[in-house]
Design an enzyme around this catalytic site. Sequence first.
Site, PDB file in Angstrom:
ATOM      1  N   ASP A 240       0.793  -1.237   0.000  1.00 34.34           N
ATOM      2  CA  ASP A 240       0.000   0.000   0.000  1.00 34.34           C
ATOM      3  C   ASP A 240       0.825   1.287   0.000  1.00 34.34           C
ATOM      4  O   ASP A 240       0.273   2.336  -0.312  1.00 34.34           O
ATOM      5  CB  ASP A 240      -0.931   0.100   1.243  1.00 34.34           C
ATOM      6  CG  ASP A 240      -2.232  -0.634   1.032  1.00 34.34           C
ATOM      7  OD1 ASP A 240      -2.431  -1.183  -0.057  1.00 34.34           O
ATOM      8  OD2 ASP A 240      -3.042  -0.669   1.977  1.00 34.34           O
TER       9      ASP A 240
ATOM     10  N   CYS B 249     -14.810  -8.280 -18.153  1.00 34.36           N
ATOM     11  CA  CYS B 249     -16.163  -8.051 -17.619  1.00 34.36           C
ATOM     12  C   CYS B 249     -17.233  -8.629 -18.542  1.00 34.36           C
ATOM     13  O   CYS B 249     -18.352  -8.913 -18.099  1.00 34.36           O
ATOM     14  CB  CYS B 249     -16.404  -6.559 -17.396  1.00 34.36           C
ATOM     15  SG  CYS B 249     -15.395  -5.886 -16.053  1.00 34.36           S
TER      16      CYS B 249
ATOM     17  N   CYS C 166     -21.405  -8.463 -18.562  1.00 38.10           N
ATOM     18  CA  CYS C 166     -21.967  -7.958 -17.296  1.00 38.10           C
ATOM     19  C   CYS C 166     -22.492  -6.537 -17.523  1.00 38.10           C
ATOM     20  O   CYS C 166     -21.783  -5.677 -18.036  1.00 38.10           O
ATOM     21  CB  CYS C 166     -20.889  -7.936 -16.204  1.00 38.10           C
ATOM     22  SG  CYS C 166     -21.426  -7.053 -14.727  1.00 38.10           S
TER      23      CYS C 166
ATOM     24  N   CYS D 191     -23.149   1.156  -6.918  1.00 42.56           N
ATOM     25  CA  CYS D 191     -22.363   2.042  -6.037  1.00 42.56           C
ATOM     26  C   CYS D 191     -23.285   3.078  -5.379  1.00 42.56           C
ATOM     27  O   CYS D 191     -23.951   3.851  -6.063  1.00 42.56           O
ATOM     28  CB  CYS D 191     -21.269   2.737  -6.836  1.00 42.56           C
ATOM     29  SG  CYS D 191     -20.380   3.949  -5.850  1.00 42.56           S
TER      30      CYS D 191
ATOM     31  N   CYS E 273     -16.071   8.043  -2.769  1.00 45.19           N
ATOM     32  CA  CYS E 273     -16.066   6.613  -2.445  1.00 45.19           C
ATOM     33  C   CYS E 273     -16.096   6.407  -0.925  1.00 45.19           C
ATOM     34  O   CYS E 273     -15.268   6.959  -0.197  1.00 45.19           O
ATOM     35  CB  CYS E 273     -14.823   5.966  -3.046  1.00 45.19           C
ATOM     36  SG  CYS E 273     -14.653   4.240  -2.584  1.00 45.19           S
TER      37      CYS E 273
ATOM     38  N   CYS F  71     -16.207  -0.121   2.305  1.00 48.37           N
ATOM     39  CA  CYS F  71     -17.445  -0.446   1.587  1.00 48.37           C
ATOM     40  C   CYS F  71     -17.143  -1.622   0.654  1.00 48.37           C
ATOM     41  O   CYS F  71     -16.104  -1.638   0.003  1.00 48.37           O
ATOM     42  CB  CYS F  71     -17.883   0.778   0.790  1.00 48.37           C
ATOM     43  SG  CYS F  71     -19.192   0.463  -0.406  1.00 48.37           S
TER      44      CYS F  71
ATOM     45  N   CYS G  74     -19.328  -2.743  -4.426  1.00 49.66           N
ATOM     46  CA  CYS G  74     -18.964  -3.005  -5.828  1.00 49.66           C
ATOM     47  C   CYS G  74     -18.251  -4.348  -5.984  1.00 49.66           C
ATOM     48  O   CYS G  74     -18.084  -4.836  -7.113  1.00 49.66           O
ATOM     49  CB  CYS G  74     -18.145  -1.866  -6.421  1.00 49.66           C
ATOM     50  SG  CYS G  74     -16.650  -1.466  -5.531  1.00 49.66           S
TER      51      CYS G  74
ATOM     52  N   CYS H 254     -20.399  -8.109  -7.903  1.00 53.04           N
ATOM     53  CA  CYS H 254     -19.653  -8.538  -9.103  1.00 53.04           C
ATOM     54  C   CYS H 254     -19.838 -10.044  -9.350  1.00 53.04           C
ATOM     55  O   CYS H 254     -19.499 -10.861  -8.497  1.00 53.04           O
ATOM     56  CB  CYS H 254     -18.173  -8.206  -8.935  1.00 53.04           C
ATOM     57  SG  CYS H 254     -17.196  -8.735 -10.351  1.00 53.04           S
TER      58      CYS H 254
END
Length: 378
Positions: A137, A192, A195, A203, A219, A245, A248, A252
């Site tokens: 990170d 993806c 989808c 969101c 976000c 959160c 999303c 999926c």
Amino acid sequence: MTAERYEIDNATIQRLAEELGIDGIGVTTADPFEDTREHLTNYRESGHESGFEHPELEERVDPRLTWPNAQSIIAIALAYRTEQYVGAKKPEGLRGQMSVYAWGMDYHHVLKQKLDLLGQRLQELLGRPVEIYNTVDTGPLVDRAVAQRCGIGWLGKNCSIITESHGSWVFLGQLVTDVRIEPNEPSPPPQCGDCPDLCLKACPTKALVNPFMTDSSKCLSYITQMKGFVPEEYRAKFGRRLWGCDTCQVVCPKNKDVSFGTTIEFHPEPEYAFPDLMRLLDLSNKQFRREYGTSAAAWRGAKVMQRNAIIALGNMRETQAIPRLLQLLQEDERPEIRGTTAWALKKIDPDATREAVFQAYEREQHPEAKQEMLWAVP
Ligand code: SF4
Ligand code: SF4
């Protein structure tokens, strides 16, 4: 680079990953990530950054600006959604909810430990000191770009790396070294498929402004971690969220029917997953560090989590929380806590609490807290 010029072949790296309990591993060269420059520039110019990003754009693109002798980058993935996640039950009482990534022990330490061990194994294999730099990170590189080029997974429209085996429920870390290691093939472009952009539609704050583009200022993953007052427009969106959160990722389809991780440190700890809101409000900084210190959600300290707990209580319209909230309104030394409490009291029972908030308003000196109280007693 021909095969014989590699000091370590790729099969050896895969074997080390298995030995060390690493769920996904891949290697790429330390050549610049030219493909990311345009995206990073757009991202910055559109004002969508969170402020947590490394400030030097060229250092994000070119690893050798930070590590001049770098030859290879190893990316690792550790799956954090363990089998126990399915059976994790909310304990009794008024409970908030943490993002799944914070249900177990702080991933920074766990990934760092794996990367340290991996580095040690590389040294042992070569029988000489090698340059090793581990990042989780905090480094300049874009972990998703590194993971994609290392073949760990592809980038979804929800801006997560999606792995074949564990979906996007993975933590990513990197090891940069001067050792020449046989690289993997990069992951394919986004998969993806058909989808219907479920992540963008689900969101709650419309932070996914476009496929592959998150406006961090909207976000909830970032907003729940921000200091100060949470902008009013986002408070109702928190629901019971205290930290992060998952929406999303949850919606999926590529995350359905994927394998669970087995890293024992990520097994859910009920008090981390669903903190007791009233208990949280009573914790001193020291007690908070003692009770939540090994969670990934602890680094901002007690105040941010307590502010979020007050928002959650407001959203839950919890009348049994009123006496404690009135006490915070009148006695707490922190303006964010007093001001947010006024907001929550209005949500829970404006008629019963108006007089107390008005009195607090008359005493309040802090401009933002005063503004919140004014809003709560129109
Ligand atoms: S983490 Fe939540 S708020 Fe952020 S982009 Fe995903 S769904 Fe939206
Ligand atoms: S929800 Fe759909 S569009 Fe979004 S990342 Fe997953 S597969 Fe891609």
